[in-house]
Design a protein around this motif. Structure first.
Motif, PDB file in Angstrom:
ATOM      1  N   ALA A  11       0.834  -1.204   0.000  1.00 34.60           N
ATOM      2  CA  ALA A  11       0.000   0.000   0.000  1.00 34.60           C
ATOM      3  C   ALA A  11       0.869   1.255   0.000  1.00 34.60           C
ATOM      4  O   ALA A  11       0.543   2.245  -0.669  1.00 34.60           O
ATOM      5  N   ALA A  12       1.974   1.220   0.732  1.00 37.32           N
ATOM      6  CA  ALA A  12       2.854   2.382   0.801  1.00 37.32           C
ATOM      7  C   ALA A  12       3.485   2.690  -0.561  1.00 37.32           C
ATOM      8  O   ALA A  12       3.726   3.856  -0.885  1.00 37.32           O
ATOM      9  N   HIS A  13       3.722   1.649  -1.349  1.00 38.48           N
ATOM     10  CA  HIS A  13       4.356   1.844  -2.656  1.00 38.48           C
ATOM     11  C   HIS A  13       3.353   2.014  -3.788  1.00 38.48           C
ATOM     12  O   HIS A  13       3.743   2.320  -4.914  1.00 38.48           O
ATOM     13  N   ALA A  14       2.076   1.804  -3.502  1.00 40.74           N
ATOM     14  CA  ALA A  14       1.045   1.910  -4.529  1.00 40.74           C
ATOM     15  C   ALA A  14       0.829   3.372  -4.908  1.00 40.74           C
ATOM     16  O   ALA A  14       0.807   4.246  -4.045  1.00 40.74           O
ATOM     17  N   LYS A  18      -4.296   0.578 -10.522  1.00 40.64           N
ATOM     18  CA  LYS A  18      -3.862  -0.803 -10.754  1.00 40.64           C
ATOM     19  C   LYS A  18      -3.121  -1.347  -9.529  1.00 40.64           C
ATOM     20  O   LYS A  18      -3.361  -2.487  -9.106  1.00 40.64           O
ATOM     21  N   ASP A  19      -2.256  -0.528  -8.945  1.00 44.09           N
ATOM     22  CA  ASP A  19      -1.542  -0.930  -7.730  1.00 44.09           C
ATOM     23  C   ASP A  19      -2.513  -1.134  -6.572  1.00 44.09           C
ATOM     24  O   ASP A  19      -2.380  -2.084  -5.798  1.00 44.09           O
ATOM     25  N   TYR A  20      -3.485  -0.241  -6.456  1.00 45.49           N
ATOM     26  CA  TYR A  20      -4.477  -0.359  -5.384  1.00 45.49           C
ATOM     27  C   TYR A  20      -5.292  -1.637  -5.556  1.00 45.49           C
ATOM     28  O   TYR A  20      -5.608  -2.317  -4.580  1.00 45.49           O
ATOM     29  N   GLN A  21      -5.607  -1.980  -6.793  1.00 40.99           N
ATOM     30  CA  GLN A  21      -6.352  -3.209  -7.061  1.00 40.99           C
ATOM     31  C   GLN A  21      -5.547  -4.438  -6.665  1.00 40.99           C
ATOM     32  O   GLN A  21      -6.100  -5.419  -6.166  1.00 40.99           O
ATOM     33  N   LEU A  46      -5.905   1.087   6.831  1.00 41.82           N
ATOM     34  CA  LEU A  46      -5.592   1.670   5.529  1.00 41.82           C
ATOM     35  C   LEU A  46      -6.511   2.842   5.217  1.00 41.82           C
ATOM     36  O   LEU A  46      -6.077   3.835   4.628  1.00 41.82           O
ATOM     37  N   PHE A  47      -7.789   2.743   5.597  1.00 43.12           N
ATOM     38  CA  PHE A  47      -8.724   3.860   5.397  1.00 43.12           C
ATOM     39  C   PHE A  47      -8.237   5.106   6.124  1.00 43.12           C
ATOM     40  O   PHE A  47      -8.295   6.209   5.592  1.00 43.12           O
ATOM     41  N   SER A  48      -7.743   4.934   7.360  1.00 39.00           N
ATOM     42  CA  SER A  48      -7.311   6.105   8.125  1.00 39.00           C
ATOM     43  C   SER A  48      -5.959   6.635   7.647  1.00 39.00           C
ATOM     44  O   SER A  48      -5.766   7.845   7.551  1.00 39.00           O
ATOM     45  N   VAL A  49      -5.040   5.737   7.331  1.00 44.23           N
ATOM     46  CA  VAL A  49      -3.702   6.163   6.897  1.00 44.23           C
ATOM     47  C   VAL A  49      -3.755   6.844   5.531  1.00 44.23           C
ATOM     48  O   VAL A  49      -3.068   7.839   5.305  1.00 44.23           O
ATOM     49  N   TYR A  50      -4.577   6.311   4.634  1.00 43.45           N
ATOM     50  CA  TYR A  50      -4.635   6.834   3.273  1.00 43.45           C
ATOM     51  C   TYR A  50      -5.949   7.571   3.020  1.00 43.45           C
ATOM     52  O   TYR A  50      -6.569   7.422   1.960  1.00 43.45           O
ATOM     53  N   ALA A  51      -6.336   8.391   3.958  1.00 43.05           N
ATOM     54  CA  ALA A  51      -7.586   9.154   3.864  1.00 43.05           C
ATOM     55  C   ALA A  51      -7.569  10.121   2.682  1.00 43.05           C
ATOM     56  O   ALA A  51      -8.617  10.454   2.136  1.00 43.05           O
ATOM     57  N   GLU A  59     -11.353   1.501  -3.920  1.00 43.25           N
ATOM     58  CA  GLU A  59     -11.004   0.097  -4.123  1.00 43.25           C
ATOM     59  C   GLU A  59     -11.146  -0.706  -2.828  1.00 43.25           C
ATOM     60  O   GLU A  59     -11.625  -1.842  -2.847  1.00 43.25           O
ATOM     61  N   LEU A  60     -10.762  -0.131  -1.708  1.00 45.52           N
ATOM     62  CA  LEU A  60     -10.908  -0.822  -0.428  1.00 45.52           C
ATOM     63  C   LEU A  60     -12.372  -1.077  -0.077  1.00 45.52           C
ATOM     64  O   LEU A  60     -12.694  -2.111   0.509  1.00 45.52           O
ATOM     65  N   SER A  61     -13.232  -0.149  -0.451  1.00 49.43           N
ATOM     66  CA  SER A  61     -14.645  -0.330  -0.125  1.00 49.43           C
ATOM     67  C   SER A  61     -15.267  -1.477  -0.917  1.00 49.43           C
ATOM     68  O   SER A  61     -16.309  -2.002  -0.524  1.00 49.43           O
ATOM     69  N   LYS A  62     -14.633  -1.898  -1.991  1.00 45.44           N
ATOM     70  CA  LYS A  62     -15.129  -3.013  -2.792  1.00 45.44           C
ATOM     71  C   LYS A  62     -14.755  -4.371  -2.215  1.00 45.44           C
ATOM     72  O   LYS A  62     -15.289  -5.389  -2.643  1.00 45.44           O
ATOM     73  N   VAL A  63     -13.826  -4.380  -1.278  1.00 49.43           N
ATOM     74  CA  VAL A  63     -13.377  -5.646  -0.674  1.00 49.43           C
ATOM     75  C   VAL A  63     -14.418  -6.125   0.313  1.00 49.43           C
ATOM     76  O   VAL A  63     -14.921  -5.390   1.108  1.00 49.43           O
TER      77      VAL A  63
END
Length: 63
Positions: A11-14, A18-21, A46-51, A59-63
């Motif tokens: 996640a840090a390197h995304a 495409k990287d997020y997926q 991840l939601f809080s760190v990458y707000a 993409e996270l909400s689709k998981v």
């Protein structure tokens, strides 16, 4: 936990959708393996760190 560290590093390197997926695919595989509680913790972190990354949050909400 190894998966958690790997996901956080990925996640840090995304930097694009495409990287997020790819990160989300790892999370989905983890969830299918029976780690639902851990997946929820990781997603919340991840939601809080990458707000400030709305595409990643989408993409996270689709998981």
């Amino acid at each position: 936990m190894v998966f958690r560290q790997y996901i956080e590093q990925a996640a840090a390197h995304a930097g694009n959708r495409k990287d997020y997926q790819r990160v989300c695919a790892i999370i989905r595989n983890m969830e299918k393996s029976g780690w639902k509680e851990r997946v929820l913790e990781i997603k919340q972190k991840l939601f809080s760190v990458y707000a400030n990354r709305p595409v990643f949050r989408d993409e996270l909400s689709k998981v």
